[in-house]
Scaffold this motif. Structure first.
Motif, PDB file in Angstrom:
ATOM      1  N   PHE A 165      39.781  42.620  33.505  1.00 20.79           N
ATOM      2  CA  PHE A 165      41.043  43.241  34.544  1.00 20.79           C
ATOM      3  C   PHE A 165      40.271  44.334  35.550  1.00 20.79           C
ATOM      4  CE2 PHE A 165      43.244  47.375  35.498  1.00 20.79           C
ATOM      5  CZ  PHE A 165      44.272  46.526  36.312  1.00 20.79           C
ATOM      6  N   ALA A 166      39.585  44.974  35.615  1.00 18.23           N
ATOM      7  CA  ALA A 166      39.145  45.752  36.409  1.00 18.23           C
ATOM      8  C   ALA A 166      37.479  44.928  37.665  1.00 18.23           C
ATOM      9  CB  ALA A 166      38.201  47.044  35.973  1.00 18.23           C
ATOM     10  N   ILE A 167      37.008  44.009  36.316  1.00 19.14           N
ATOM     11  CA  ILE A 167      36.339  42.893  37.764  1.00 19.14           C
ATOM     12  C   ILE A 167      36.931  42.291  38.713  1.00 19.14           C
ATOM     13  CG2 ILE A 167      34.950  40.981  36.846  1.00 19.14           C
ATOM     14  CD1 ILE A 167      33.525  42.281  34.469  1.00 19.14           C
ATOM     15  N   CYS A 168      38.383  41.246  37.789  1.00 21.53           N
ATOM     16  CA  CYS A 168      38.615  40.814  39.181  1.00 21.53           C
ATOM     17  C   CYS A 168      39.855  41.305  39.563  1.00 21.53           C
ATOM     18  CB  CYS A 168      40.259  40.212  37.996  1.00 21.53           C
ATOM     19  SG  CYS A 168      39.343  38.530  37.230  1.00 21.53           S
ATOM     20  N   PHE A 169      39.861  43.502  39.689  1.00 23.05           N
ATOM     21  CA  PHE A 169      41.437  43.497  40.341  1.00 23.05           C
ATOM     22  C   PHE A 169      39.914  44.287  40.602  1.00 23.05           C
ATOM     23  CE2 PHE A 169      43.174  47.847  41.552  1.00 23.05           C
ATOM     24  CZ  PHE A 169      44.080  46.884  42.717  1.00 23.05           C
ATOM     25  N   VAL A 170      38.772  44.332  41.088  1.00 22.29           N
ATOM     26  CA  VAL A 170      37.722  44.574  42.032  1.00 22.29           C
ATOM     27  C   VAL A 170      37.700  44.276  42.777  1.00 22.29           C
ATOM     28  CG1 VAL A 170      35.680  45.675  41.945  1.00 22.29           C
ATOM     29  CG2 VAL A 170      37.762  46.960  40.480  1.00 22.29           C
ATOM     30  N   ASN A 202      44.206  38.296  46.997  1.00 15.86           N
ATOM     31  CA  ASN A 202      45.391  38.440  45.829  1.00 15.86           C
ATOM     32  C   ASN A 202      45.863  37.839  44.770  1.00 15.86           C
ATOM     33  OD1 ASN A 202      46.728  40.525  48.303  1.00 15.86           O
ATOM     34  ND2 ASN A 202      47.420  38.903  49.160  1.00 15.86           N
ATOM     35  N   LEU A 203      45.079  36.344  44.926  1.00 10.91           N
ATOM     36  CA  LEU A 203      45.532  35.881  43.713  1.00 10.91           C
ATOM     37  C   LEU A 203      44.407  35.970  42.907  1.00 10.91           C
ATOM     38  CD1 LEU A 203      44.930  31.818  44.990  1.00 10.91           C
ATOM     39  CD2 LEU A 203      46.333  32.959  43.929  1.00 10.91           C
ATOM     40  N   ALA A 204      43.368  36.860  42.553  1.00  6.09           N
ATOM     41  CA  ALA A 204      42.710  37.285  41.782  1.00  6.09           C
ATOM     42  C   ALA A 204      42.994  38.988  41.303  1.00  6.09           C
ATOM     43  CB  ALA A 204      41.181  37.885  42.733  1.00  6.09           C
ATOM     44  N   ALA A 205      43.856  39.591  42.330  1.00  6.82           N
ATOM     45  CA  ALA A 205      44.132  40.886  41.620  1.00  6.82           C
ATOM     46  C   ALA A 205      45.605  40.343  40.746  1.00  6.82           C
ATOM     47  CB  ALA A 205      44.801  41.933  42.869  1.00  6.82           C
ATOM     48  N   LEU A 206      46.260  39.239  41.280  1.00  8.30           N
ATOM     49  CA  LEU A 206      47.579  38.897  40.377  1.00  8.30           C
ATOM     50  C   LEU A 206      46.452  38.393  38.646  1.00  8.30           C
ATOM     51  CD1 LEU A 206      50.245  38.094  40.620  1.00  8.30           C
ATOM     52  CD2 LEU A 206      49.896  36.141  41.608  1.00  8.30           C
ATOM     53  N   ALA A 207      45.537  37.317  39.420  1.00  8.64           N
ATOM     54  CA  ALA A 207      45.049  36.968  37.759  1.00  8.64           C
ATOM     55  C   ALA A 207      44.469  37.867  37.207  1.00  8.64           C
ATOM     56  CB  ALA A 207      43.661  35.589  38.266  1.00  8.64           C
ATOM     57  N   SER A 208      44.199  39.879  37.413  1.00  7.17           N
ATOM     58  CA  SER A 208      43.836  40.719  36.716  1.00  7.17           C
ATOM     59  C   SER A 208      44.539  41.014  35.377  1.00  7.17           C
ATOM     60  CB  SER A 208      43.376  41.999  37.957  1.00  7.17           C
ATOM     61  OG  SER A 208      44.229  42.064  37.982  1.00  7.17           O
ATOM     62  N   THR A 209      45.998  40.939  35.663  1.00  8.73           N
ATOM     63  CA  THR A 209      47.311  41.547  35.322  1.00  8.73           C
ATOM     64  C   THR A 209      46.589  40.797  34.101  1.00  8.73           C
ATOM     65  OG1 THR A 209      48.794  40.169  36.712  1.00  8.73           O
ATOM     66  CG2 THR A 209      48.270  42.689  36.711  1.00  8.73           C
ATOM     67  N   CYS A 210      46.860  38.855  33.975  1.00  3.18           N
ATOM     68  CA  CYS A 210      46.461  38.186  33.162  1.00  3.18           C
ATOM     69  C   CYS A 210      45.952  38.471  31.938  1.00  3.18           C
ATOM     70  CB  CYS A 210      46.036  36.588  33.738  1.00  3.18           C
ATOM     71  SG  CYS A 210      47.147  35.777  34.212  1.00  3.18           S
ATOM     72  N   PHE A 211      44.485  39.497  32.715  1.00  2.00           N
ATOM     73  CA  PHE A 211      44.016  39.865  30.703  1.00  2.00           C
ATOM     74  C   PHE A 211      44.121  41.365  30.287  1.00  2.00           C
ATOM     75  CE2 PHE A 211      40.624  38.125  34.218  1.00  2.00           C
ATOM     76  CZ  PHE A 211      39.466  37.049  32.623  1.00  2.00           C
ATOM     77  N   LEU A 212      44.569  41.379  31.078  1.00  2.00           N
ATOM     78  CA  LEU A 212      45.934  42.762  30.502  1.00  2.00           C
ATOM     79  C   LEU A 212      46.751  42.012  29.358  1.00  2.00           C
ATOM     80  CD1 LEU A 212      46.237  45.519  32.908  1.00  2.00           C
ATOM     81  CD2 LEU A 212      44.948  45.296  31.099  1.00  2.00           C
ATOM     82  N   MET A 213      48.250  41.369  29.560  1.00  3.42           N
ATOM     83  CA  MET A 213      49.069  41.029  28.872  1.00  3.42           C
ATOM     84  C   MET A 213      48.386  39.703  28.449  1.00  3.42           C
ATOM     85  SD  MET A 213      51.927  40.843  31.631  1.00  3.42           S
ATOM     86  CE  MET A 213      51.488  42.273  32.229  1.00  3.42           C
ATOM     87  N   GLY A 214      47.586  38.807  28.906  1.00  6.09           N
ATOM     88  CA  GLY A 214      47.358  37.432  28.518  1.00  6.09           C
ATOM     89  C   GLY A 214      48.340  36.586  29.713  1.00  6.09           C
TER      90      GLY A 214
END
Length: 159
Positions: free
Chosen positions: A37-42, A72-84
């Motif tokens: 999540f942190a990697i994708c968000f950063v 924006n796509l990377a930030a949106l994808a980062s939340t997929c790691f937290l909740m699936g």
């Protein structure tokens, strides 16, 4: 902390079906999810800032639109790691977020269309602004009463 882990990993207090148990057994650990999540968000923030920096170069509007959209796509994808990814998609298309999600995805697509096919840099910049606004409105939907607070704040400023 355990409650937070269960909520973020998609394990609610209700019983899970066989498919959910199999998918849960093969899923990432909580620490791995947080790291990715942190990697994708950063990466998303980096791409957005890089795109903003490239905007000021000659002919940088195309690069700005591409990198801002990737951010924006990377930030949106980062939340997929937290909740699936499945739970993320279900939450994205809940009735409270449906309009914001559709506008956000449409703006992501239209930004790239404006730059590559329509060759309208001004329109691409407009869609990037709409991306930012729709992504903000979408993100506020996850914070209880945040949208109401923003609406009250804006209405008090306008009156």
């Amino acid at each position: 902390m355990d409650k937070l882990r269960r909520v973020l990993s998609g394990q609610d207090d209700e019983e899970q079906g066989l498919t959910a148990q199999v998918l849960d057994a093969s899923s990432l650990s909580f620490s791995t999810r947080v790291k990715w999540f942190a990697i994708c968000f950063v990466a998303g923030v980096f791409f957005s800032l890089l795109g903003t920096g490239l905007l000021w170069l000659p002919g940088g509007a195309k690069l700005f639109a591409v990198f801002y959209t990737l951010g924006n796509l990377a930030a949106l994808a980062s939340t997929c790691f937290l909740m699936g990814p499945v739970k993320q998609l279900k939450k994205m298309f809940e009735p409270t977020r449906l309009l914001a999600t559709v506008v956000m995805l449409l703006c992501l697509f239209c930004t790239l269309c404006a730059v590559f096919w329509w060759h309208k840099k001004g329109l691409a910049l407009l869609f990037c602004i709409l991306q930012f606004l729709s992504m903000t409105w979408y993100s506020l939907s996850y914070i209880p009463y945040a949208r109401d607070a923003v609406m009250k704040c804006c209405s008090s400023l306008l009156s």
